[in-house]
Design a protein around this motif. Structure first.
Motif, PDB file in Angstrom:
ATOM      1  N   VAL A  15      -5.449  33.952  98.405  1.00 15.68           N
ATOM      2  CA  VAL A  15      -5.383  35.956  98.535  1.00 15.68           C
ATOM      3  C   VAL A  15      -4.580  35.834  99.935  1.00 15.68           C
ATOM      4  O   VAL A  15      -4.740  35.296 100.800  1.00 15.68           O
ATOM      5  N   ILE A  16      -3.752  36.873  99.706  1.00 11.64           N
ATOM      6  CA  ILE A  16      -3.080  37.195 100.445  1.00 11.64           C
ATOM      7  C   ILE A  16      -3.552  38.206 101.467  1.00 11.64           C
ATOM      8  O   ILE A  16      -2.975  39.685 100.794  1.00 11.64           O
ATOM      9  N   TYR A  17      -3.383  38.355 102.375  1.00 12.35           N
ATOM     10  CA  TYR A  17      -3.676  39.534 103.085  1.00 12.35           C
ATOM     11  C   TYR A  17      -2.087  40.458 104.526  1.00 12.35           C
ATOM     12  O   TYR A  17      -2.068  39.230 104.520  1.00 12.35           O
ATOM     13  N   VAL A  18      -2.294  41.445 103.803  1.00 10.78           N
ATOM     14  CA  VAL A  18      -1.271  42.057 104.489  1.00 10.78           C
ATOM     15  C   VAL A  18      -1.720  43.152 105.471  1.00 10.78           C
ATOM     16  O   VAL A  18      -2.059  43.825 105.680  1.00 10.78           O
ATOM     17  N   PHE A  19      -0.862  42.768 106.871  1.00 14.71           N
ATOM     18  CA  PHE A  19      -1.070  43.567 107.931  1.00 14.71           C
ATOM     19  C   PHE A  19      -0.284  44.604 108.369  1.00 14.71           C
ATOM     20  O   PHE A  19       0.770  44.775 108.349  1.00 14.71           O
ATOM     21  N   TYR A  20      -0.848  45.997 108.357  1.00 14.54           N
ATOM     22  CA  TYR A  20       0.344  46.292 108.646  1.00 14.54           C
ATOM     23  C   TYR A  20       0.748  47.387 110.330  1.00 14.54           C
ATOM     24  O   TYR A  20      -0.804  48.785 109.770  1.00 14.54           O
ATOM     25  N   ALA A  21       0.724  47.347 110.896  1.00 13.43           N
ATOM     26  CA  ALA A  21       0.652  47.532 112.275  1.00 13.43           C
ATOM     27  C   ALA A  21       0.535  49.519 112.415  1.00 13.43           C
ATOM     28  O   ALA A  21       0.057  49.499 113.217  1.00 13.43           O
ATOM     29  N   ASP A  22       1.493  49.795 111.610  1.00  8.62           N
ATOM     30  CA  ASP A  22       1.351  51.270 111.519  1.00  8.62           C
ATOM     31  C   ASP A  22       0.008  51.857 111.352  1.00  8.62           C
ATOM     32  O   ASP A  22      -0.058  52.834 111.601  1.00  8.62           O
ATOM     33  N   ALA A  23      -0.454  51.061 110.306  1.00  9.05           N
ATOM     34  CA  ALA A  23      -1.906  51.600 109.943  1.00  9.05           C
ATOM     35  C   ALA A  23      -2.770  51.312 111.048  1.00  9.05           C
ATOM     36  O   ALA A  23      -3.719  52.641 110.989  1.00  9.05           O
ATOM     37  N   PHE A  24      -2.550  50.579 111.533  1.00 11.43           N
ATOM     38  CA  PHE A  24      -3.506  49.812 111.981  1.00 11.43           C
ATOM     39  C   PHE A  24      -3.528  51.222 113.416  1.00 11.43           C
ATOM     40  O   PHE A  24      -4.216  50.907 114.560  1.00 11.43           O
ATOM     41  N   TRP A  25      -1.771  50.918 113.968  1.00 10.50           N
ATOM     42  CA  TRP A  25      -1.985  51.885 115.332  1.00 10.50           C
ATOM     43  C   TRP A  25      -2.403  53.541 114.790  1.00 10.50           C
ATOM     44  O   TRP A  25      -3.793  54.073 115.537  1.00 10.50           O
ATOM     45  N   LEU A  26      -1.962  53.995 114.122  1.00 10.35           N
ATOM     46  CA  LEU A  26      -2.800  55.336 113.415  1.00 10.35           C
ATOM     47  C   LEU A  26      -4.024  55.002 113.368  1.00 10.35           C
ATOM     48  O   LEU A  26      -4.815  56.474 113.775  1.00 10.35           O
ATOM     49  N   GLN A  27      -5.011  54.197 112.723  1.00 12.35           N
ATOM     50  CA  GLN A  27      -6.176  53.857 112.650  1.00 12.35           C
ATOM     51  C   GLN A  27      -7.280  54.582 113.998  1.00 12.35           C
ATOM     52  O   GLN A  27      -7.941  55.100 114.482  1.00 12.35           O
ATOM     53  N   ASN A  28      -6.371  53.586 115.096  1.00 13.97           N
ATOM     54  CA  ASN A  28      -6.552  53.073 117.174  1.00 13.97           C
ATOM     55  C   ASN A  28      -6.910  54.492 117.300  1.00 13.97           C
ATOM     56  O   ASN A  28      -7.049  55.190 117.830  1.00 13.97           O
ATOM     57  N   PHE A  29      -5.460  55.181 116.652  1.00 16.16           N
ATOM     58  CA  PHE A  29      -5.064  56.749 117.675  1.00 16.16           C
ATOM     59  C   PHE A  29      -5.727  57.739 117.279  1.00 16.16           C
ATOM     60  O   PHE A  29      -6.391  57.934 118.115  1.00 16.16           O
TER      61      PHE A  29
END
Length: 251
Positions: free
Chosen positions: A3-17
């Motif tokens: 299983v490969i997990y892809v981390f989207y920094a922009d989506a993570f930033w938007l969620q936290n923001f």
């Protein structure tokens, strides 16, 4: 199967923001801190970036959680609201986390859709703020005299019926400590007004006239110009949650 997990920094930033911004706005409205929305948005965006950097740099998940909740978020709350003491800072911190929990629950309930969760959470917090205003009768106020302006929290007291016998003006009472920061005793015209209080048959209160007293009731503003402000004796209001007692007729 791998299983490969892809981390989207922009989506993570938007969620936290969105989460941080909504929580800060909720605490700002609920506690009536009157911080500008642009300031809250800028700090939420900055700390969302910091959260991304910390997540990428710290590989220990427990350490990441500790840094996020007790260092990053605490610093964000302090920069957004400051605080005149430990009690006020803890109020700010707790309100932000209550908002986060509320928004997180709403988000889970509607299936991780952040924008609808933000809108729904904002509406709920606005409603709670209005109910709190009605319940505890605390209001944000500002005083203006010449080039001086002072922002305070005030309590509307139906028992405050004090009026200036010379001008007929309703007198609101400011704490001695707040008056020391606002009143210029060398230039302001201070008069003495007789009053009666529990345990005191006769007394004299220092009173001055300010150019403007504004009372903020949610999105409405009540403006009294000019307004009479009495100065309380030292220690009378210093341990209260507010710095001023409004006259009964002002609300």
């Amino acid at each position: 199967m791998r299983v490969i997990y892809v981390f989207y920094a922009d989506a993570f930033w938007l969620q936290n923001f969105l989460m941080d911004f909504a929580a800060l706005c909720g605490a700002n409205y609920f506690l009536k801190r009157r911080r500008k929305t642009g300031r809250l948005a800028a700090l939420a965006a900055l700390y969302a970036v910091i959260s991304v950097v910390v997540l990428l740099a710290v590989h220990n998940y427990v350490l990441y959680l500790l840094l996020t909740h007790f260092v990053i978020n605490t610093g964000m709350v302090w920069l957004c609201f400051g605080g005149r003491g430990k009690r006020e800072f803890l109020e700010n911190w707790a309100a932000v986390y209550i908002c986060v929990i509320l928004l997180g629950g709403i988000c889970q309930w509607i299936g991780n859709m952040w924008l609808p969760a933000f809108a729904l959470g904002y509406g709920v917090l606005t409603y709670l703020m209005r109910r709190k205003d009605f319940a505890n009768q605390l209001f944000a106020v500002s005083l203006k005299k010449e080039d001086r302006r002072k922002e305070l929290r005030a309590y509307w007291d139906s028992g405050n019926q004090l009026r200036d016998p010379y001008t007929g003006q309703a007198i609101s009472i400011i704490s001695h400590g707040a008056a020391a920061e606002f009143v210029n005793r060398e230039t302001d015209a201070i008069r003495y007004v007789p009053f009666r209080a529990l345990g005191m048959e006769h007394g004299l209160m220092e009173v001055l006239t300010v150019e403007e007293l504004c009372i903020y009731d949610g999105h409405r503003k009540h403006r009294i110009a000019p307004a009479a402000i009495g100065i309380a004796n030292p220690g009378l209001l210093e341990q209260k949650e507010y710095d001023m007692i409004l006259h009964a007729s002002l609300m």
